[in-house]
Every structure is written in C-alpha cells, then in structure tokens.
Enzyme design. Structure first.
Site, PDB file in Angstrom:
ATOM      1  N   LYS A  22       0.811  -0.716   0.184  1.00  0.00           N
ATOM      2  CA  LYS A  22      -0.292  -0.321   0.040  1.00  0.00           C
ATOM      3  C   LYS A  22       0.654   0.681  -0.117  1.00  0.00           C
ATOM      4  O   LYS A  22       0.513   2.440  -1.045  1.00  0.00           O
ATOM      5  CB  LYS A  22      -1.192  -0.144   1.310  1.00  0.00           C
ATOM      6  CG  LYS A  22      -1.223   1.288   1.939  1.00  0.00           C
ATOM      7  CD  LYS A  22      -2.280   1.264   2.617  1.00  0.00           C
ATOM      8  CE  LYS A  22      -1.561   1.857   4.464  1.00  0.00           C
ATOM      9  NZ  LYS A  22      -1.498   3.039   4.273  1.00  0.00           N
ATOM     10  N   ASN A  23       2.085   1.068   1.198  1.00  0.00           N
ATOM     11  CA  ASN A  23       2.132   2.414   1.051  1.00  0.00           C
ATOM     12  C   ASN A  23       3.546   2.778  -0.047  1.00  0.00           C
ATOM     13  O   ASN A  23       4.234   3.957  -0.017  1.00  0.00           O
ATOM     14  CB  ASN A  23       3.237   2.537   2.569  1.00  0.00           C
ATOM     15  CG  ASN A  23       2.109   3.109   3.168  1.00  0.00           C
ATOM     16  OD1 ASN A  23       1.472   3.138   3.643  1.00  0.00           O
ATOM     17  ND2 ASN A  23       2.717   2.734   4.703  1.00  0.00           N
ATOM     18  N   CYS A 120      -4.617  13.173  13.402  1.00  0.00           N
ATOM     19  CA  CYS A 120      -5.161  11.370  12.869  1.00  0.00           C
ATOM     20  C   CYS A 120      -5.177  10.962  14.696  1.00  0.00           C
ATOM     21  O   CYS A 120      -3.839  11.890  15.066  1.00  0.00           O
ATOM     22  CB  CYS A 120      -4.869  11.091  11.822  1.00  0.00           C
ATOM     23  SG  CYS A 120      -3.422  10.214  11.734  1.00  0.00           S
ATOM     24  N   ARG A 125       0.858  14.660  13.489  1.00  0.00           N
ATOM     25  CA  ARG A 125       1.789  14.288  12.158  1.00  0.00           C
ATOM     26  C   ARG A 125       2.049  15.721  11.559  1.00  0.00           C
ATOM     27  O   ARG A 125       1.126  15.861  10.285  1.00  0.00           O
ATOM     28  CB  ARG A 125       0.875  12.990  11.205  1.00  0.00           C
ATOM     29  CG  ARG A 125       0.717  12.271  12.274  1.00  0.00           C
ATOM     30  CD  ARG A 125       0.191  10.548  11.591  1.00  0.00           C
ATOM     31  NE  ARG A 125       0.867  10.385  10.270  1.00  0.00           N
ATOM     32  CZ  ARG A 125       0.371   9.207   9.275  1.00  0.00           C
ATOM     33  NH1 ARG A 125      -0.560   9.157   9.320  1.00  0.00           N
ATOM     34  NH2 ARG A 125       1.392   8.640   8.428  1.00  0.00           N
ATOM     35  N   PRO A 126       2.290  17.035  11.822  1.00  0.00           N
ATOM     36  CA  PRO A 126       2.965  17.836  10.869  1.00  0.00           C
ATOM     37  C   PRO A 126       3.593  18.203   9.072  1.00  0.00           C
ATOM     38  O   PRO A 126       4.241  16.505   9.305  1.00  0.00           O
ATOM     39  CB  PRO A 126       3.612  18.922  11.765  1.00  0.00           C
ATOM     40  CG  PRO A 126       4.374  17.834  12.927  1.00  0.00           C
ATOM     41  CD  PRO A 126       3.629  16.720  12.933  1.00  0.00           C
ATOM     42  N   VAL A 127       3.799  18.374   8.320  1.00  0.00           N
ATOM     43  CA  VAL A 127       4.188  18.174   7.504  1.00  0.00           C
ATOM     44  C   VAL A 127       5.140  19.504   7.360  1.00  0.00           C
ATOM     45  O   VAL A 127       5.758  19.617   6.100  1.00  0.00           O
ATOM     46  CB  VAL A 127       3.403  18.096   6.004  1.00  0.00           C
ATOM     47  CG1 VAL A 127       2.292  17.326   5.493  1.00  0.00           C
ATOM     48  CG2 VAL A 127       1.999  19.538   6.213  1.00  0.00           C
ATOM     49  N   ASP A 310       4.735   0.105  12.435  1.00  0.00           N
ATOM     50  CA  ASP A 310       3.112  -0.609  11.563  1.00  0.00           C
ATOM     51  C   ASP A 310       2.984  -1.543  12.257  1.00  0.00           C
ATOM     52  O   ASP A 310       2.069  -2.457  11.716  1.00  0.00           O
ATOM     53  CB  ASP A 310       3.240  -0.130  10.348  1.00  0.00           C
ATOM     54  CG  ASP A 310       3.364   1.296   9.673  1.00  0.00           C
ATOM     55  OD1 ASP A 310       2.856   2.098  10.339  1.00  0.00           O
ATOM     56  OD2 ASP A 310       3.890   1.675   8.366  1.00  0.00           O
ATOM     57  N   ARG A 402      -8.891   0.010   4.442  1.00  0.00           N
ATOM     58  CA  ARG A 402      -8.089   1.032   3.629  1.00  0.00           C
ATOM     59  C   ARG A 402      -6.358   0.099   3.239  1.00  0.00           C
ATOM     60  O   ARG A 402      -6.362   0.859   2.473  1.00  0.00           O
ATOM     61  CB  ARG A 402      -7.837   1.753   5.219  1.00  0.00           C
ATOM     62  CG  ARG A 402      -9.364   2.574   4.854  1.00  0.00           C
ATOM     63  CD  ARG A 402      -8.419   4.420   5.841  1.00  0.00           C
ATOM     64  NE  ARG A 402      -7.035   4.210   5.583  1.00  0.00           N
ATOM     65  CZ  ARG A 402      -6.271   5.544   5.714  1.00  0.00           C
ATOM     66  NH1 ARG A 402      -6.518   5.691   7.580  1.00  0.00           N
ATOM     67  NH2 ARG A 402      -4.899   5.692   5.633  1.00  0.00           N
TER      68      ARG A 402
HETATM   69  C1  EPZ Z   1       4.676   6.690   6.897  1.00  0.00           C
HETATM   70  O1  EPZ Z   1       4.332   7.420   7.573  1.00  0.00           O
HETATM   71  C2  EPZ Z   1       3.606   5.526   6.495  1.00  0.00           C
HETATM   72  N1  EPZ Z   1       2.569   6.263   5.956  1.00  0.00           N
HETATM   73  C3  EPZ Z   1       3.011   5.010   7.858  1.00  0.00           C
HETATM   74  O2  EPZ Z   1       2.199   3.604   7.665  1.00  0.00           O
HETATM   75  C4  EPZ Z   1       4.540   4.693   8.668  1.00  0.00           C
HETATM   76  O3  EPZ Z   1       3.398   4.434  10.376  1.00  0.00           O
HETATM   77  C5  EPZ Z   1       5.110   5.534   9.043  1.00  0.00           C
HETATM   78  O4  EPZ Z   1       5.785   6.486   7.172  1.00  0.00           O
HETATM   79  C6  EPZ Z   1       6.168   5.451   9.294  1.00  0.00           C
HETATM   80  O5  EPZ Z   1       7.255   4.706   9.349  1.00  0.00           O
HETATM   81  C7  EPZ Z   1       2.619   6.102   4.648  1.00  0.00           C
HETATM   82  O6  EPZ Z   1       3.598   5.889   3.882  1.00  0.00           O
HETATM   83  C8  EPZ Z   1       1.140   5.710   3.660  1.00  0.00           C
HETATM   84  P1  EPZ Z   1       7.419   9.785   8.688  1.00  0.00           P
HETATM   85  P2  EPZ Z   1       4.753   9.463   7.315  1.00  0.00           P
HETATM   86  O7  EPZ Z   1       6.904  11.226   7.873  1.00  0.00           O
HETATM   87  O8  EPZ Z   1       5.574   9.266   5.689  1.00  0.00           O
HETATM   88  C9  EPZ Z   1       7.168  13.277  11.647  1.00  0.00           C
HETATM   89  C10 EPZ Z   1      -0.193   3.055   7.563  1.00  0.00           C
HETATM   90  O9  EPZ Z   1      -0.855   2.415   8.916  1.00  0.00           O
HETATM   91  N2  EPZ Z   1       7.044  14.427  10.908  1.00  0.00           N
HETATM   92  O10 EPZ Z   1       7.854   8.811   8.974  1.00  0.00           O
HETATM   93  O11 EPZ Z   1       3.751  10.043   7.702  1.00  0.00           O
HETATM   94  C11 EPZ Z   1       5.707  12.284  12.372  1.00  0.00           C
HETATM   95  O12 EPZ Z   1       5.021  13.422  12.674  1.00  0.00           O
HETATM   96  C12 EPZ Z   1       0.849   4.657   7.602  1.00  0.00           C
HETATM   97  O13 EPZ Z   1       0.038   2.259   6.534  1.00  0.00           O
HETATM   98  C13 EPZ Z   1       6.622  15.950  10.988  1.00  0.00           C
HETATM   99  O14 EPZ Z   1       7.586  15.968  12.634  1.00  0.00           O
HETATM  100  O15 EPZ Z   1       5.841   9.483   8.384  1.00  0.00           O
HETATM  101  C14 EPZ Z   1       6.024  11.248  12.999  1.00  0.00           C
HETATM  102  O16 EPZ Z   1       5.893  11.618  13.809  1.00  0.00           O
HETATM  103  C15 EPZ Z   1       0.728   4.786   9.249  1.00  0.00           C
HETATM  104  N3  EPZ Z   1       6.571  17.254  10.349  1.00  0.00           N
HETATM  105  C16 EPZ Z   1       7.179  10.931  12.290  1.00  0.00           C
HETATM  106  O17 EPZ Z   1       8.092  12.691  11.337  1.00  0.00           O
HETATM  107  C17 EPZ Z   1       7.254  16.552   9.309  1.00  0.00           C
HETATM  108  O18 EPZ Z   1       6.843  17.198   8.127  1.00  0.00           O
HETATM  109  C18 EPZ Z   1       7.745  10.139  11.641  1.00  0.00           C
HETATM  110  O19 EPZ Z   1       6.548  10.525   9.705  1.00  0.00           O
HETATM  111  C19 EPZ Z   1       6.936  15.367   8.753  1.00  0.00           C
HETATM  112  C20 EPZ Z   1       7.127  13.853   9.508  1.00  0.00           C
END
Ligand code: EPZ
Length: 429
Positions: A22-23, A120, A125-127, A310, A402
């Site tokens: 999926k991811n 969520c 989960r900021p961007v 995950d 999902r």
């Molecule tokens: C991806 O999420 C996956 N989703 C998640 O799977 C997975 O848990 C995660 O990576 C970690 O492996 C998808 O690929 C669609 P991150 P992502 O950016 O990219 C913080 C599932 O169940 N952060 O590595 O959103 C964030 O809040 C999902 O399939 C910031 O602060 O994860 C988190 O604490 C759930 N600012 C950490 O970094 C940012 O701009 C890691 O998040 C980006 C992230």
C-alpha cells in the site's frame, strides 16, 4: 458500518500470498503526475487508500484504468495534462498521503493548491519537513485557510537538504519534486524504507537520475522530462509481518509467499527470540508455532531497518499471551497505543506511560466487542481475536479496508473462523 467477527482458538494452516505494498503503491501513483506518458503499475493492491488517491488523481487530470494482467491487478495512470492544480480538503482528508501530490504538481506546472492533511489518531503528524524541503527547492509556500499555495513559476532548482530527523513522507515527497528540478539535489538523513527504494527504482525507469536510494543519503540529478514505464510494486512488508504475527498468535503453520523476509528482518528476529519457528525462503517465509507458551521480548520502534511502527500494535497483541513482561517503546508516533485499552477489553494486562507500554502476559484472552481508531490497531485486534476464547467482534472495519486486501478471505483460507457482518449499523460511528 461493517464489523468483523472472529471465533478464536483455531490454529492456522496454509499459504497466504502477500499483496503489493500500500505505502509504495500510493507514492508510485502520485509519480504518474510527473509525465504525460502512461505509467503502468503491476502487483497493485486494491484498497480503499488506492481508490481515494485514484479519485484525487482523476480530479487533477489523470486517466486511470484498472485491469488484470498476466501477473494480477494492474493500474495504468495517464496524465496527458494537469487539468486542475487543486487538491481539495475532502479528498486529502480521506487519505493523508494525498498531500504528496503537491511536489509533483509544482514540479510539472509550477503551481499548486493542496489542502493541509491535518492530524490523525496516531498523532499530530505535521508536514513542516515537506514544506521546508519544497522551499529549499525554490518553491514559494503560503498557508491560508488550511491550504498550501505553492508557486515556482521558473521551475524548481536543486538544493542540499538535511532533514532534522528521518521522515518517510518528506523523503518521498522531496524525491517526487526534485527529479524535475534544475541541477543536483542532495538529501541527508533521508529515510531508507523499502518503499523509498521502490519509488526511486520506478522514477529511474521513467528517466530520473537518483542514486543512493535505500541509504540515508540520496543524490538526484534533475532531468527535463520523464517518460512512461511499467513497474511492479514491491510486496507489502506490513501485511507480511501482520500475517506472520497472526500465525504466531493462533498457532499452526503458515507459509507467506510472493514477499520478502528481509523486509521484516527486525520482526522475525524478535519472533524467533520469543520462541516462534521462522523459516526464510526465496519468495517469503514460513511461520510455525506449537502449543508451548511464547517468551516475552522487548521491542522499540525505529526507522527502517529497525522494528516498524506499523507492526507495533500487532506485536503487542502477540505479547499479551507471552510468559513474562514485555516492554514496547514507540519512538515514531506520539500517540500510537490506542489499541492497548481495546486489547485490555479482551483480558490483556497492559499499562501505558508516555511512549512506553508494559505488557504482562496472561494465560488466555476472552472474546469481546472492540473498536479501533487506525488501520494497524484494527488488525492487532483481529490477531488477538484469533487466539481469544469465544467471539471477538471488531467494529469500525473501514480502517482495515484501507490497507488489507481480502483480509477475511486470506485468513479463512488458512482455517480461521472469521467473517464480515455487513452494515448492520453502528451507533458509535
Ligand atoms: C509513513 O508515514 C507511513 N505512511 C506510515 O504508515 C508509517 O507508520 C510511517 O511512514 C513510519 O514508517 C505512508 O507511507 C502513507 P514519517 P509518514 O514522515 O510518511 C513526524 C500506515 O498505517 N513528522 O516518517 O507520515 C511525524 O509526525 C501508516 O500505513 C514531522 O514532525 O511518516 C512522525 O512522528 C501509518 N514533520 C515522524 O515524523 C514532518 O514534516 C515520522 O513520520 C513529517 C513527519
């Protein structure tokens, strides 16, 4: 709202073919925005999340055809031109990773308006890292009324970007933008998840010049245009790990095929430590578990190749029946123990404090009504239900849809007593 009912106590025996990841699939679909030629993705999982993103891409101008090829499900995405650069709130809200269309839209057309995804159930989960990286590539970013307005009228330019911490989404998003930027981009402290390597392999097959994928440093030499290609989505490592844990929980012997055991090496090591039989094969892994009680082991979630966040909920389910106390540390997300109180409804003994959960193994779980708030938490309850005495009913099944393709069919083919109760109304939803 559908529910899933499981009658526990039946060991699993058989084979489960793992679907495409999926991811990976959802980032590969977004890559189709970068070219006016068709991108054919094979080994595609058919999931609610891929449908949500498909809807958004169609709104942006992508023609999308789902078909069955020699190797199974395929999706052909063809974006001759971008007809709208706007990703509205109602579509991004349904699936956070939709936000990743922002980078390709700016790279291809020089402008975009994309809704911020919001928080969520597993955390804020900021961007911010995504936006900082796009700014470093030369985009002007303004935030108004919940939307990101991005502009790069003269195109993006390569930059040296050092992420303050590892982010899967920010690494992928920056890749999706930098491939069409002028000059060289270097990413330091990048994520090394297999899905990132998969995206880089596909982008390179489309004409991009990315090196270092799968390590913490990526170098991208920008190119003027990308072309179409055919690409097979990698196997879903989280689905693989989930069924491995399901077999360990229910007992029996299950062979997982069409997948890669090295993607879940950290999990398999912990499972062996706990006493589960693990046999790695070229095309997957066999999991064996006899009647003996498992040992409690500790885990800490980490970026790849560490223990995947995950799989944390599903591992916690396994530990509820182990002998002794297991400490589970969640280091990726701030609020990812929502499954703990639901597992406790089944009789588990778990206490949570901050990012740490202590699971004291019990002799048996007992079926109950449970409800979960995210995809992986939901499936941990299904796994627990496979071992619980009597009937477990998991509510809010839409989370499962999902990310798990034909979950009930795959488990019942191995003997699980699991079925879906279709839309009988759930007052909680
Ligand atoms: C991806 O999420 C996956 N989703 C998640 O799977 C997975 O848990 C995660 O990576 C970690 O492996 C998808 O690929 C669609 P991150 P992502 O950016 O990219 C913080 C599932 O169940 N952060 O590595 O959103 C964030 O809040 C999902 O399939 C910031 O602060 O994860 C988190 O604490 C759930 N600012 C950490 O970094 C940012 O701009 C890691 O998040 C980006 C992230």
């Amino acid at each position: 709202m559908d529910r899933i009912a499981i009658t526990g106590g039946v060991p699993l025996h058989g084979e489960i073919a793992i679907s495409g990841a999926k991811n990976s699939a959802i980032k590969l679909m977004a890559a189709s925005l970068l070219t006016d030629e068709p991108l054919r993705l094979t080994n595609m999982p058919r999931l609610a999340d891929t449908r949500f993103l498909g809807r958004l891409l169609q709104r942006l101008g992508t023609e999308l055809v789902e078909q069955t090829g020699e190797a199974g499900a395929e999706t052909v995405l063809h974006t001759r031109e971008i007809v709208s650069g706007i990703a509205p709130y109602d579509l991004v809200r349904q699936m956070r990773a939709s936000f990743n269309v922002l980078g390709p839209l700016i790279a291809r057309t020089g402008q975009a308006k994309v809704s911020l995804p919001g928080g969520c159930t597993i955390g804020a989960r900021p961007v911010d890292l995504h936006l900082e990286a796009l700014r470093a590539l030369g985009a002007t970013i303004d935030l108004h009324e919940g939307y990101v307005y991005a502009q790069a009228p003269r195109g993006l330019s390569g930059a040296e970007i050092r992420f303050p911490f590892v982010s899967v989404g920010a690494t992928e998003h920056t890749l999706l933008a930098a491939v069409l930027a002028r000059g060289q981009t270097v990413l330091h402290n990048a994520a090394a998840e297999p899905e990132i390597e998969d995206l880089a392999v596909c982008l390179n097959a489309m004409g991009a010049r990315i090196s270092g994928a799968g390590t913490s440093s990526l170098v991208i030499e920008g190119v003027d245009r990308l072309h179409g290609t055919t690409h097979a989505v990698i196997p879903d490592r989280i689905e693989t790990g989930t069924y491995a844990l399901a077999a360990a929980m229910a007992g029996g012997e299950v062979r997982l095929t069409a997948t890669r055991s090295d993607f879940i090496a950290a999990l398999l090591d912990r499972m062996e430590e706990a006493g589960v039989g693990v046999e790695r094969h070229e095309d997957g892994v066999t999991i064996r578990r006899g009647p003996e009680r498992l040992r409690a082991v500790e885990i800490e979630t980490d970026p790849y190749p560490g223990f995947a966040t995950d799989l944390q909920a599903q591992f916690m389910a396994l530990m509820t029946l182990a002998d002794g106390e297991s400490v589970i540390r969640e280091t990726i997300f701030e609020n990812r123990f929502m499954h703990a109180p639901e597992l406790s409804r089944l009789g588990a003994d778990i206490s949570v404090s901050g990012g740490e959960a202590r699971v004291r193994g019990v002799e048996a779980l007992e079926g109950a009504q449970v409800m979960a708030t995210d995809l992986r938490a939901s499936v941990s309850l299904v796994i627990a239900g496979l071992a619980a005495r009597g009937e477990t009913v998991v509510n809010r099944v839409y989370h499962l849809d999902r990310g798990f393709e034909r979950l009930e069919a795959k488990l019942s083919a191995c003997g699980a007593r699991i079925h879906r109760i279709v839309g009988d109304g759930d007052p909680e939803d």
